[in-house]
Scaffold this active site. Structure first.
Site, mmCIF file in Angstrom:
data_model
loop_
_atom_site.group_PDB
_atom_site.id
_atom_site.type_symbol
_atom_site.label_atom_id
_atom_site.label_comp_id
_atom_site.label_asym_id
_atom_site.label_seq_id
_atom_site.Cartn_x
_atom_site.Cartn_y
_atom_site.Cartn_z
ATOM 1 N N LYS A 248 -18.599 72.128 75.215
ATOM 2 C CA LYS A 248 -18.363 72.964 76.399
ATOM 3 C C LYS A 248 -19.247 74.208 76.340
ATOM 4 O O LYS A 248 -19.240 74.942 75.359
ATOM 5 C CB LYS A 248 -16.891 73.358 76.444
ATOM 6 N N ASP B 127 -16.220 83.076 81.318
ATOM 7 C CA ASP B 127 -15.119 82.464 82.065
ATOM 8 C C ASP B 127 -14.182 83.534 82.601
ATOM 9 O O ASP B 127 -13.388 84.115 81.863
ATOM 10 C CB ASP B 127 -14.342 81.503 81.153
ATOM 11 N N LYS C 28 -8.257 85.180 85.446
ATOM 12 C CA LYS C 28 -7.538 85.581 84.245
ATOM 13 C C LYS C 28 -7.091 87.040 84.347
ATOM 14 O O LYS C 28 -7.668 87.820 85.104
ATOM 15 C CB LYS C 28 -8.454 85.442 83.017
ATOM 16 N N ASP D 210 -16.643 81.485 75.301
ATOM 17 C CA ASP D 210 -16.122 80.225 75.831
ATOM 18 C C ASP D 210 -17.158 79.109 75.772
ATOM 19 O O ASP D 210 -16.872 77.978 76.140
ATOM 20 C CB ASP D 210 -15.633 80.426 77.272
ATOM 21 N N ASP E 93 -9.046 77.711 86.321
ATOM 22 C CA ASP E 93 -9.214 78.195 84.949
ATOM 23 C C ASP E 93 -9.122 77.066 83.932
ATOM 24 O O ASP E 93 -9.238 77.296 82.737
ATOM 25 C CB ASP E 93 -8.176 79.281 84.639
ATOM 26 N N GLU F 296 -11.394 74.802 83.707
ATOM 27 C CA GLU F 296 -12.738 74.356 84.098
ATOM 28 C C GLU F 296 -13.481 73.642 82.977
ATOM 29 O O GLU F 296 -14.379 72.840 83.230
ATOM 30 C CB GLU F 296 -13.565 75.559 84.576
ATOM 31 N N ARG G 213 -12.625 71.336 80.814
ATOM 32 C CA ARG G 213 -12.472 69.883 80.812
ATOM 33 C C ARG G 213 -13.225 69.249 81.979
ATOM 34 O O ARG G 213 -13.685 68.104 81.880
ATOM 35 C CB ARG G 213 -10.983 69.527 80.859
#
Length: 506
Positions: free
Chosen positions: A272, A277, A284, A295, A354, A356, A358
Site C-alpha cells: 500500500k 491519508d 479523520k 501510510d 477512509d 482506501e 484495501r
C-alpha cells in the site's frame, strides 16, 4: 554505511571509543566480568547496588578513566535469556547504538555473549546460530544510525557509528557473510524508515517513484512507473477512484527481479502506497493526522526489499507492486455510496472513504497476477483494529494458504520481525456483502482487521496469498513502550528479503 569487522581482541585491549558488553538479569556476561577486573570490581559493585540490573534495553555507560584503551564501557541489558529472540536482539542493540551515539562514540567494539547466540539458535529457524546472532547484532547497531530530523536547520550533533568491531570466537566465512548481509538489511530498513517519516509534501506518489527508481540504479532491476494515463488505459478504477480528490497524480510502481529459472514460481510483494491519508470525505480527526505520512509504509517496505533482494541475489523470481496516491477530500473526491470498478472487473461499493488502502490494493493484487505471480504477499498499514489487537510489536497475518503462511513466519523469525496469525473462518465471509456491487469496502466494527483481509482475498482468487497488516508494527508512537524503539520501524522489509531466499528453495 560504516565499516563492520570481526574482532578477536580481548575486551581489555579493544581500542575504540567504546566497548559494549552485556548483562542478563541473573548476572554479568563473561566479557563484562573481564572488564570488571580491569575496572577494579566496579561493575560487580554497581550490580550489588542495583545500578546495573540487566533489564532488557538498559544501557549503562561508564567512563573507564584510562584503565582500558576504550574511553567508555557500555553495559547492555538483555533481560531474561528465555525471552531473548531475534526481535529482542535487534531492538537491544539498536538501543545500544543509540546510547553510543548519545555519548558521542563513533567507533565501538561489541562483545556478544554466548547466551545470546544460544537464544537465537533456539528460535527454530535453522541455519548457523552464530552467524544469525551476529547478523542480528550488527543490523541492530546499524539501525541506530537512522535519523528522522534530517530537515532541521541544525542537524543532530550526535556522531553516526562509523566503525564497528564485533568480538567473536572465530572468523569463518559464514560470519563474514552475515556482516555483509547486515549492512544490506539495515540499509533497506533505514530506507523504509526514511521514506515513511518523510513529510508528505516532500514525498508525493511521483516523488516516491522517482526516489525508488534512483535507488535501483545499477542493480539490474526492471522498473516501470505507470502514470495516470496508463492507469486509465489499463482500467484501474479502484486506484483512480481513491486518487480523485488529490491534485497529486497517482502512480503504480512495478519492479521485477528475475533470479530464478524462467519457468519457476514467481513471488509478488504488493504494498500500500498512500503517501498521505486524510481519510477523504470520511475525514479523520485532526489529532494525530500528521502521522498519516507513514501510510505508505507497506509500499516503502516492498520497494526497499526489492533493492536488498537485488543486492543479495537469491535464486528466486520476485516482483514488487506498489499502487501509490494521496487520499484527499477535494471537490472531485470519491464519496460514500460510490461504486468503483477495479482492474479485475469486480465492483466495490464505498461505505467509508477512509478504508482506501484495501481499495488501491485491489488493483495492485490484480496487477501482480497479470504479471505472472504464482504466490502473493501484500503488506499495508491497514486497520486501527490491528493496533488494538496486537499493539506495536507484532504484525497481523491472514492467509488462504497454510504453506505460504509458514514460509512467511519462518522469514519473520529470521528477520527479527514478529507476526501473529488471525483466523479467516468461513463465518467471516458474509461481512462485505453489498446490495449494489460485488462487495462493500467495510463491514461493521467487529473483526475489522479480518474483514479487510476478506476484502483483499477477493482479488487473488485461488493464488496462494498472505496479507500482513502493519498498522501498529510499522510505527511505534506508544508512550511508555520502552522495549521497542520509537518511530518508524521499517517492517517487514527484512522479512521479505528472507522470504525471497526461502522461496528460492521451493
Amino acid at each position: 554505511m560504516p565499516d563492520i569487522v570481526l574482532n578477536q581482541a580481548a575486551v581489555t585491549s579493544a581500542d575504540t571509543d567504546a566497548v559494549v558488553v552485556t548483562a542478563f538479569e541473573h548476572g554479568l556476561s563473561q566479557a563484562a566480568k573481564e572488564a570488571d577486573v580491569a575496572l577494579d570490581g566496579l561493575l560487580a559493585e554497581m550490580r550489588d547496588a542495583k545500578e546495573i540490573s540487566g533489564e532488557f534495553g538498559e544501557c549503562t555507560s561508564i567512563r573507564t578513566m584510562g584503565r582500558m584503551p576504550a574511553r567508555q564501557l557500555l553495559v547492555l541489558g538483555l533481560g531474561k535469556p528465555a525471552q531473548l529472540d531475534s526481535f529482542r536482539l535487534h531492538n537491544a542493540y539498536q538501543f545500544a547504538g543509540s546510547a553510543l551515539r548519545s555519548h558521542r562514540a563513533s567507533s565501538a567494539t561489541v562483545f556478544v555473549d554466548q547466551a545470546a547466540v544460544d537464544a537465537v539458535g533456539g528460535n527454530g529457524t535453522g541455519g548457523d546460530a552464530g552467524a544469525d546472532a551476529l547478523r542480528d547484532v550488527a543490523t541492530g547497531l546499524l539501525l541506530a544510525n537512522f535519523e528522522q530530523g534530517t530537515r532541521k536547520s541544525k542537524p543532530d550533533e550526535r556522531p553516526a557509528l562509523q566503525h564497528i568491531a564485533i568480538g567473536v570466537i572465530s572468523a569463518d566465512g559464514a560470519l563474514g557473510a552475515a556482516l555483509d548481509e547486515a549492512q544490506v538489511l539495515a540499509q533497506a530498513t533505514n530506507q523504509v524508515r526514511s521514506w515513511a517519516s518523510a513529510p508528505a509534501n516532500t514525498l508525493t506518489p511521483t516523488m516516491l517513484a522517482a526516489s525508488a527508481t534512483a535507488l535501483y540504479e545499477g542493480t539490474g532491476l526492471e522498473v516501470e512507473v505507470l502514470d495516470k494515463a496508463d492507469l486509465e488505459k489499463e482500467g484501474m478504477g479502484a486506484l483512480l477512484g481513491v486518487a480523485r480528490g488529490s491534485d497529486e497524480p497517482p502512480v503504480m510502481i512495478t519492479v521485477r527481479y528475475d533470479g530464478g529459472r524462467p519457468d519457476g514460481p514467481r513471488l509478488a510483494l504488493v504494498g500500500k502506497g498512500i503517501t498521505f491519508d486524510t481519510g477523504g470525505i470520511s475525514i479523520k480527526p485532526a489529532a494525530g493526522m500528521e502521522l498519516m505520512k507513514y501510510d505508505m509504509g507497506g509500499g516503502a517496505a516492498v520497494l526497499a526489499a526489492m533493492w536488498a533482494i537485488a543486492k543479495l541475489r537469491p535464486a528466486a523470481n520476485v516482483i514488487g507492486v506498489v499502487p501509490a496516491t494521496e487520499n484527499m477530500p477535494g471537490g472531485r473526491a470519491y464519496k460514500p455510496g460510490d461504486v468503483l470498478t477495479s482492474l479485475s472487473g469486480k465492483t466495490i461499493e464505498v461505505l467509508n472513504t477512509d478504508a482506501e488502502g484495501r481499495i488501491i490494493l485491489a488493483d495492485g493484487l490484480a496487477k501482480a497476477r497479470r504479471m505472472g505471480a504464482t504466490h502473493i504477499v501484500d503488506v499495508a498499514t491497514l486497520t486501527g483494529a490491528c493496533v488494538v489487537a496486537l499493539g506495536h510489536a507484532t504484525s497481523g497475518l491472514m492467509t488462504n494458504n497454510a504453506s505460504l503462511a509458514t514460509l512467511v513466519k519462518r522469514a519473520s523469525e529470521k528477520a527479527g520481525e514478529r507476526v501473529a496469525e488471525l483466523p479467516m473462518h468461513p463465518e467471516y465471509d458474509i461481512c462485505l456483502r453489498s446490495d449494489v456491487a460485488d462487495m462493500k469496502n467495510i463491514g461493521d466494527r467487529a473483526a475489522g482487521t479480518i474483514s479487510a483481509a476478506v476484502f483483499l482475498r477477493e482479488f487473488v482468487d485461488d493464488t496462494p496469498w498472505v496479507h500482513l497488516d502493519i498498522a501498529g508494527s510499522g510505527w511505534n508512537d506508544q508512550e511508555g513502550q520502552v522495549q521497542i524503539p520509537s518511530g518508524p520501524t521499517g517492517v517487514p522489509a527484512r522479512t521479505f528479503v528472507h522470504l525471497a531466499r526461502l522461496f528460492a528453495e521451493m
